[in-house]
Scaffold this active site. Structure first.
Site, PDB file in Angstrom:
ATOM      1  N   GLN A  20      -0.039 -14.681   0.267  1.00 14.48           N
ATOM      2  CA  GLN A  20       0.398 -13.308  -1.020  1.00 14.48           C
ATOM      3  C   GLN A  20       1.181 -12.725  -0.370  1.00 14.48           C
ATOM      4  O   GLN A  20       1.785 -12.159   0.383  1.00 14.48           O
ATOM      5  CB  GLN A  20      -0.897 -12.836  -0.573  1.00 14.48           C
ATOM      6  N   SER A  21       1.849 -11.679  -1.129  1.00 18.53           N
ATOM      7  CA  SER A  21       3.155 -11.325  -0.968  1.00 18.53           C
ATOM      8  C   SER A  21       3.562  -9.631   0.002  1.00 18.53           C
ATOM      9  O   SER A  21       4.145  -9.769   0.444  1.00 18.53           O
ATOM     10  CB  SER A  21       3.916 -10.557  -2.386  1.00 18.53           C
ATOM     11  N   THR A  22       2.194  -9.188  -0.181  1.00 17.44           N
ATOM     12  CA  THR A  22       1.874  -7.701   0.356  1.00 17.44           C
ATOM     13  C   THR A  22       0.815  -7.946   1.202  1.00 17.44           C
ATOM     14  O   THR A  22       0.128  -8.438   0.621  1.00 17.44           O
ATOM     15  CB  THR A  22       2.407  -6.341  -0.613  1.00 17.44           C
ATOM     16  N   GLN A  25      -1.909  -6.674  -0.933  1.00 16.12           N
ATOM     17  CA  GLN A  25      -2.217  -7.772  -1.121  1.00 16.12           C
ATOM     18  C   GLN A  25      -4.034  -8.108  -0.633  1.00 16.12           C
ATOM     19  O   GLN A  25      -5.195  -9.041  -1.238  1.00 16.12           O
ATOM     20  CB  GLN A  25      -1.454  -8.875  -2.460  1.00 16.12           C
ATOM     21  N   GLY A  61       1.021 -11.877   3.410  1.00 18.17           N
ATOM     22  CA  GLY A  61       1.590 -11.058   3.445  1.00 18.17           C
ATOM     23  C   GLY A  61       2.759 -10.600   3.029  1.00 18.17           C
ATOM     24  O   GLY A  61       3.630  -9.251   3.669  1.00 18.17           O
TER      25      GLY A  61
END
Length: 696
Positions: A20-22, A25, A61
């Site tokens: 997941q990107s961050t 999230q 992340g």
């Protein structure tokens, strides 16, 4: 069962890649995380055993736009390239990579090692043309989707920023009200600390001098904490140089709303990876700049003047010529002089033991190899004295007004520092009262809590006493103008500004600051074969004046005897000896170039140096010792013997001069008879000339 999945694929492990990107999230969108972990059940349903399933979840992340920092993705690529993976599971292809470079590299490796790619929509064999084309299209769409999302978000932010409504963390001294408007901080101590920074910078002209003043006065500066338990609260601490620079360079303090001061740029690291780095953007390239958006601590003109001052303070700037704030040292015109030969700034060199003899020097061309010697160098005091007198002369009509302005400035600064201490003391007393109230409200039977609150109350009271003591020391040290008597003393000094200027208690930095208020720069020209300087003064008001400064001669020229003395020695040397000439100079009251009376050796050195012949005092009738010895045919010793016996009439000026002999007609026959009758003289004579007769 899917026909694309063979037993060879099942004999190899299945990799389930989670991303997941961050971190936000991962924390708030846990449904997506659960769906990705659920791919394990899908792998079991497709025939892989539980031990043959490997989950890669260390990249949760982290963004998928690049491979840097994604250790599990690197592991996946490495294992696929060695043919150790049967299938790669992902919720969608965007989870694997948002970069076409990384995505197509993984697809090529999967096609080469016969590794399957399985997502929520189906199973794909990259070695198959149609499946490879579809996977490539999905990767391109994933990257395009990221572009569309970014453009949509950035466009919304920019549109809101153009209206001045985009919220972002505010610098200390500002906060948002209930209507999301930017207002100054309601805390008066915070506002006073921020204003004091700008006031001190206006006085000193240096960010580091502001830090020194805060440290000398034991003043604190606020910082707004972001994140954690102290989120949004003010924390007081020591003022640093970087904080002062951030305040001076922040246009928000001038009432401006700006957006886009810093932007990300892509760079290639030494390891070959593409990274994003934040860079400051030039002011014309700011995306949004709204003036008079909110109340400012300074004006817009003050903000630009501060930027210009900071730029001039740089000593390594490419376009910096006259730079730097005033510093310690005896050179009064430091940072104001421009070379009239090369156009560069003159530097200061301190010579002598302890640097007591400063000189101005321009060696820029010599250091660059464009010249064999310096453009110019001369003693500082020669030009400093002239410029100081000119500045004092210009200040005479406005001395009283300047004194009153300085008096008001001193009072304003002392009042600001005193007010800061008062507010700090009020804050300490409030915290002590709050600790007391908390202690009194607690249940006395709860001794554990009561003991802790009592200890905090005692610490708050000690802090109040400590602040009182520091305030007393600081005010005692900084109170410069407070009484009517001191007011009268300052006004009295205004009537005699030169005495204040030359006073030993006036620091060199204060004199330099006063000069910079009057003079913008000084261009200095020096003729190559002349002992003069031409100083072109450009005043702050725009007027220009020129001054000619005579340079002292070199030491050799200073001790050299002038042409008048040499000509007089040449005139007297034809009639008088060196001692007599020295006596004449001393009787006339003349002294040498070194300030001493003339001596015989001095006159003799002048004659030798300038090839002046000695005096000729011998008369035509007088003969020398050699001439007399040749006349009688004897040696010089015989002539000296005759002189000692007074047989010859001889004259001598002094002990170091030769004899001048006068032959008497009556004495010559007697001396010739002596020569003929003397056996020694005859023998000596016979040894030189053959004898013509018998011996006596």
């Amino acid at each position: 069962m899917n026909p694309k999945i063979s037993d060879d694929h099942r004999r190899k492990p299945a990799y389930i890649y989670l991303r997941q990107s961050t971190p936000g999230q991962v924390r708030h969108h846990q449904e997506s995380t659960e769906r990705q972990y659920a791919l394990r059940e899908k792998a079991l349903g497709l025939g892989w055993s539980d031990g043959a399933i490997r989950i890669l979840d260390r990249d949760l992340g982290k963004t998928g736009t690049q491979m840097a920092g994604r250790e599990d993705f690197k592991t996946l690529v490495a294992d696929v390239s060695m043919g150790q993976v049967g299938a790669v599971f992902a919720l969608e292809v965007s989870r694997l990579a948002r970069s076409n470079l990384d995505w197509h590299r993984l697809l090529e490796l999967c096609a080469f090692t016969a590794t399957l790619v399985i997502d929520e929509d189906g199973c794909y064999d990259p070695a198959d043309f149609n499946d490879g084309l579809l996977l490539g299209l999905k990767g391109t769409m994933a990257q395009a989707e990221l572009h569309f999302l970014r453009a949509r978000l950035q466009g919304g932010k920019l549109n809101k920023a153009k209206k001045g409504e985009l919220r972002f963390p505010l610098p200390v001294g500002y906060c948002y009200d209930e209507h999301s408007r930017i207002i100054v901080d309601p805390d008066e101590e915070v506002r006073g600390a921020v204003r004091l920074v700008f006031q001190l910078f206006r006085e000193t002209g240096s960010a580091f001098a502001v830090v020194q003043r805060f440290a000398a006065d034991a003043l604190r500066f606020p910082t707004r904490a972001y994140g954690g338990a102290w989120d949004g609260k003010i924390v007081w601490g020591r003022l640093t140089h970087s904080r002062v620079l951030s305040l001076l360079k922040n246009p928000s303090y001038a009432g401006m709303y700006v957006f886009g001061r810093y932007q990300y740029r892509r760079e290639i690291s030494p390891e070959g990876e593409i990274r994003k780095r934040m860079h400051a953007v030039a002011m014309p390239d700011w995306r949004v700049s709204l003036s008079q958006h909110h109340e400012g601590y300074i004006t817009v003109d003050d903000f630009f003047n501060n930027q210009e001052r900071l730029q001039k303070n740089r000593t390594n700037g490419p376009d910096t010529m006259l730079s730097g704030p005033v510093r310690e040292g005896l050179a009064l015109l430091q940072g104001l002089l421009v070379c009239g030969t090369c156009g560069r700034a003159l530097s200061v060199r301190y010579q002598g033991n302890g640097g007591l003899y400063p000189i101005y020097q321009c060696n820029a061309l010599r250091r660059q190899g464009l010249a064999t010697k310096d453009c110019m160098n001369f003693r500082c005091d020669l030009l400093d004295t002239v410029i100081a007198e000119e500045a004092l002369q210009a200040l005479q009509p406005a001395q009283l007004e300047l004194a009153l302005a300085a008096l008001r400035e001193l009072e304003s600064r002392d009042h600001a520092i005193h007010h800061q201490w008062q507010m700090r003391l009020e804050r300490a007393e409030y915290e002590a009262a709050l600790a007391e109230r908390r202690y009194q409200e607690v249940d006395p039977s709860n001794r554990l809590v009561a003991g802790t609150l009592e200890r905090r109350w005692n610490e708050a009271l000690l802090q109040v006493d400590n602040v009182k003591q520091q305030a007393a020391d600081g005010l005692r040290r900084e109170a410069r103008v407070a009484t009517a008597e001191q007011h009268a003393q300052v006004l009295a000094l205004a009537k005699d500004l030169p005495r204040v200027w030359h006073a030993t208690t006036t620091q060199a930095k204060d004199r330099k600051r006063m000069l910079r208020l009057l003079i913008k720069d000084i261009t200095v020209e020096k003729a190559p074969h002349q002992k003069t300087l031409v100083a072109h003064i450009r005043w702050q008001g725009g007027a220009c004046t020129d001054h000619l400064v005579e340079l002292p001669p070199k030491r050799a020229d200073a001790v050299r005897y002038p042409a008048v003395i040499v000509d007089r020695v040449r005139a007297l040397a034809s009639r008088f000896v060196d001692a007599e000439i020295a006596d004449r100079f001393n009787r006339d009251g003349q002294i040498s170039a070194t300030g001493k009376p003339y001596t015989t050796k001095m006159i003799q050195w002048i004659r030798v140096r300038h090839r002046i012949p000695p005096p000729t005092l011998k008369t035509a009738e007088e003969l020398t010792v050699q001439q007399v010895a040749t006349h009688f045919g004897v040696s010089d010793h015989v002539v000296y013997y005759w002189i000692d016996r007074r047989l010859l009439q001889a004259r001598r000026l002094n002990g170091g001069k030769p004899y001048w002999i006068t032959l008497d007609v009556s004495t010559e026959p007697q001396l010739r008879a002596w020569v003929r009758n003397s056996s020694r003289i005859q023998h000596s004579h016979a040894s030189q000339n053959p004898p013509d007769g018998g011996a006596v």
